[in-house]
Design a protein around this motif. Sequence first.
Motif, PDB file in Angstrom:
ATOM      1  N   GLU A   6       0.831  -1.208   0.000  1.00 23.03           N
ATOM      2  CA  GLU A   6       0.000   0.000   0.000  1.00 23.03           C
ATOM      3  C   GLU A   6       0.866   1.259   0.000  1.00 23.03           C
ATOM      4  OE1 GLU A   6      -3.921  -1.699   2.385  1.00 23.03           O
ATOM      5  OE2 GLU A   6      -2.205  -0.940   3.528  1.00 23.03           O
ATOM      6  N   VAL A   7       2.020   1.202   0.676  1.00 18.74           N
ATOM      7  CA  VAL A   7       2.956   2.329   0.662  1.00 18.74           C
ATOM      8  C   VAL A   7       3.425   2.571  -0.769  1.00 18.74           C
ATOM      9  CG1 VAL A   7       5.302   3.035   1.328  1.00 18.74           C
ATOM     10  CG2 VAL A   7       3.705   2.189   3.053  1.00 18.74           C
ATOM     11  N   ILE A   8       3.803   1.513  -1.455  1.00 13.33           N
ATOM     12  CA  ILE A   8       4.256   1.644  -2.842  1.00 13.33           C
ATOM     13  C   ILE A   8       3.129   2.186  -3.719  1.00 13.33           C
ATOM     14  CG2 ILE A   8       4.909   0.298  -4.894  1.00 13.33           C
ATOM     15  CD1 ILE A   8       7.232   0.947  -3.073  1.00 13.33           C
ATOM     16  N   GLN A   9       1.910   1.683  -3.533  1.00 15.62           N
ATOM     17  CA  GLN A   9       0.774   2.189  -4.320  1.00 15.62           C
ATOM     18  C   GLN A   9       0.580   3.686  -4.080  1.00 15.62           C
ATOM     19  OE1 GLN A   9      -2.482  -0.283  -3.092  1.00 15.62           O
ATOM     20  NE2 GLN A   9      -2.008  -1.910  -4.536  1.00 15.62           N
ATOM     21  N   LEU A  14       1.296   9.345  -5.937  1.00 13.70           N
ATOM     22  CA  LEU A  14       1.883  10.681  -5.813  1.00 13.70           C
ATOM     23  C   LEU A  14       2.833  10.972  -6.968  1.00 13.70           C
ATOM     24  CD1 LEU A  14       2.805  10.914  -2.012  1.00 13.70           C
ATOM     25  CD2 LEU A  14       0.926  12.063  -3.187  1.00 13.70           C
ATOM     26  N   ARG A  15       3.641   9.984  -7.293  1.00 13.23           N
ATOM     27  CA  ARG A  15       4.617  10.150  -8.371  1.00 13.23           C
ATOM     28  C   ARG A  15       3.923  10.481  -9.687  1.00 13.23           C
ATOM     29  NH1 ARG A  15       6.542   7.309 -12.361  1.00 13.23           N
ATOM     30  NH2 ARG A  15       5.287   5.482 -11.913  1.00 13.23           N
ATOM     31  N   GLU A  16       2.856   9.752  -9.971  1.00 12.05           N
ATOM     32  CA  GLU A  16       2.116   9.975 -11.213  1.00 12.05           C
ATOM     33  C   GLU A  16       1.390  11.322 -11.196  1.00 12.05           C
ATOM     34  OE1 GLU A  16      -0.296   6.479 -11.510  1.00 12.05           O
ATOM     35  OE2 GLU A  16       1.340   5.284 -12.348  1.00 12.05           O
ATOM     36  N   GLU A  17       0.788  11.675 -10.063  1.00  8.03           N
ATOM     37  CA  GLU A  17       0.100  12.961  -9.951  1.00  8.03           C
ATOM     38  C   GLU A  17       1.052  14.133 -10.166  1.00  8.03           C
ATOM     39  OE1 GLU A  17      -1.685  12.891  -6.067  1.00  8.03           O
ATOM     40  OE2 GLU A  17      -3.379  11.663  -6.734  1.00  8.03           O
ATOM     41  N   GLN A  18       2.290  13.961  -9.720  1.00  6.85           N
ATOM     42  CA  GLN A  18       3.283  15.021  -9.823  1.00  6.85           C
ATOM     43  C   GLN A  18       4.097  14.921 -11.121  1.00  6.85           C
ATOM     44  OE1 GLN A  18       5.616  15.209  -6.169  1.00  6.85           O
ATOM     45  NE2 GLN A  18       3.789  14.778  -4.964  1.00  6.85           N
ATOM     46  N   GLU A  53      13.171   9.710   2.710  1.00  6.81           N
ATOM     47  CA  GLU A  53      13.747  10.244   1.475  1.00  6.81           C
ATOM     48  C   GLU A  53      12.721  10.239   0.345  1.00  6.81           C
ATOM     49  OE1 GLU A  53      17.728   8.524   0.603  1.00  6.81           O
ATOM     50  OE2 GLU A  53      17.464   7.627   2.595  1.00  6.81           O
ATOM     51  N   PHE A  54      11.973   9.143   0.228  1.00 11.37           N
ATOM     52  CA  PHE A  54      10.956   9.055  -0.811  1.00 11.37           C
ATOM     53  C   PHE A  54       9.836  10.056  -0.551  1.00 11.37           C
ATOM     54  CE2 PHE A  54      13.188   5.228  -1.827  1.00 11.37           C
ATOM     55  CZ  PHE A  54      12.925   4.978  -3.166  1.00 11.37           C
ATOM     56  N   ALA A  55       9.433  10.175   0.706  1.00 15.44           N
ATOM     57  CA  ALA A  55       8.372  11.127   1.047  1.00 15.44           C
ATOM     58  C   ALA A  55       8.811  12.546   0.700  1.00 15.44           C
ATOM     59  CB  ALA A  55       8.015  11.008   2.532  1.00 15.44           C
ATOM     60  N   LYS A  56      10.018  12.903   1.098  1.00 19.26           N
ATOM     61  CA  LYS A  56      10.525  14.250   0.817  1.00 19.26           C
ATOM     62  C   LYS A  56      10.611  14.492  -0.692  1.00 19.26           C
ATOM     63  CE  LYS A  56      14.353  17.371   1.807  1.00 19.26           C
ATOM     64  NZ  LYS A  56      15.645  17.522   2.474  1.00 19.26           N
ATOM     65  N   ALA A  57      11.073  13.503  -1.420  1.00 20.22           N
ATOM     66  CA  ALA A  57      11.202  13.627  -2.873  1.00 20.22           C
ATOM     67  C   ALA A  57       9.850  13.855  -3.542  1.00 20.22           C
ATOM     68  CB  ALA A  57      11.862  12.380  -3.447  1.00 20.22           C
ATOM     69  N   LEU A  58       8.784  13.388  -2.889  1.00 15.20           N
ATOM     70  CA  LEU A  58       7.437  13.549  -3.450  1.00 15.20           C
ATOM     71  C   LEU A  58       6.621  14.580  -2.666  1.00 15.20           C
ATOM     72  CD1 LEU A  58       6.806   9.809  -4.321  1.00 15.20           C
ATOM     73  CD2 LEU A  58       7.216  11.690  -5.928  1.00 15.20           C
ATOM     74  N   HIS A  59       7.329  15.431  -1.930  1.00 22.10           N
ATOM     75  CA  HIS A  59       6.720  16.578  -1.237  1.00 22.10           C
ATOM     76  C   HIS A  59       5.606  16.183  -0.269  1.00 22.10           C
ATOM     77  CE1 HIS A  59       9.073  18.786  -4.125  1.00 22.10           C
ATOM     78  NE2 HIS A  59       8.458  18.159  -5.099  1.00 22.10           N
ATOM     79  N   THR A  60       5.898  15.180   0.539  1.00 21.97           N
ATOM     80  CA  THR A  60       4.947  14.748   1.557  1.00 21.97           C
ATOM     81  C   THR A  60       5.729  14.332   2.798  1.00 21.97           C
ATOM     82  OG1 THR A  60       2.974  13.383   1.971  1.00 21.97           O
ATOM     83  CG2 THR A  60       4.798  12.330   0.764  1.00 21.97           C
ATOM     84  N   THR A  61       5.055  13.722   3.745  1.00 19.87           N
ATOM     85  CA  THR A  61       5.705  13.286   4.980  1.00 19.87           C
ATOM     86  C   THR A  61       5.586  11.773   5.116  1.00 19.87           C
ATOM     87  OG1 THR A  61       3.694  13.468   6.311  1.00 19.87           O
ATOM     88  CG2 THR A  61       5.078  15.448   6.126  1.00 19.87           C
ATOM     89  N   PRO A  62       6.494  11.158   5.883  1.00 17.35           N
ATOM     90  CA  PRO A  62       6.374   9.715   6.127  1.00 17.35           C
ATOM     91  C   PRO A  62       5.035   9.356   6.785  1.00 17.35           C
ATOM     92  CG  PRO A  62       8.545  10.467   6.770  1.00 17.35           C
ATOM     93  CD  PRO A  62       7.735  11.699   6.458  1.00 17.35           C
ATOM     94  N   GLU A  63       4.548  10.236   7.668  1.00 15.94           N
ATOM     95  CA  GLU A  63       3.269   9.963   8.343  1.00 15.94           C
ATOM     96  C   GLU A  63       2.125   9.874   7.352  1.00 15.94           C
ATOM     97  OE1 GLU A  63       6.148  11.661  11.153  1.00 15.94           O
ATOM     98  OE2 GLU A  63       5.417  12.437   9.242  1.00 15.94           O
TER      99      GLU A  63
END
Length: 115
Positions: A6-9, A14-18, A53-63
């Motif tokens: 679910e994290v990957i999904q 997010l990746r696709e939206e951005q 790192e992934f969250a930051k790269a996609l402008h979000t938070t780990p939470e």
Amino acid sequence: MRNSSEVIQYLNKLREEQHVSISELARRVNMSKSTVSLYFNGTRQFPVNRLGEFAKALHTTPEKVLNVEDNKNGLSVDDAINKLNSYQGKPISDDQKAIIKDLIKGYLDRSNKDE
């Protein structure tokens, strides 16, 4: 809380939206494109220790990625300490809990004054 797939999904959404390609995401998190691709196609287990790192790269938070609530409505220090039952297999007494509460509250009070 989201599980690994679910994290990957969510990250993929997010990746696709951005409009961020796998190559660009790999560059942002300083990993090879092939490795990031393996995570996103489910071939390799996502490294939870790199979630930030992934969250930051996609402008979000780990939470947000994990879908966990922030702690604003979580346990108070008193409630959290009261839930403690043992440390290293030994029971924690009420007196010890009181000391732990005082230490934490004292530390937090000093930290808040420094801000």
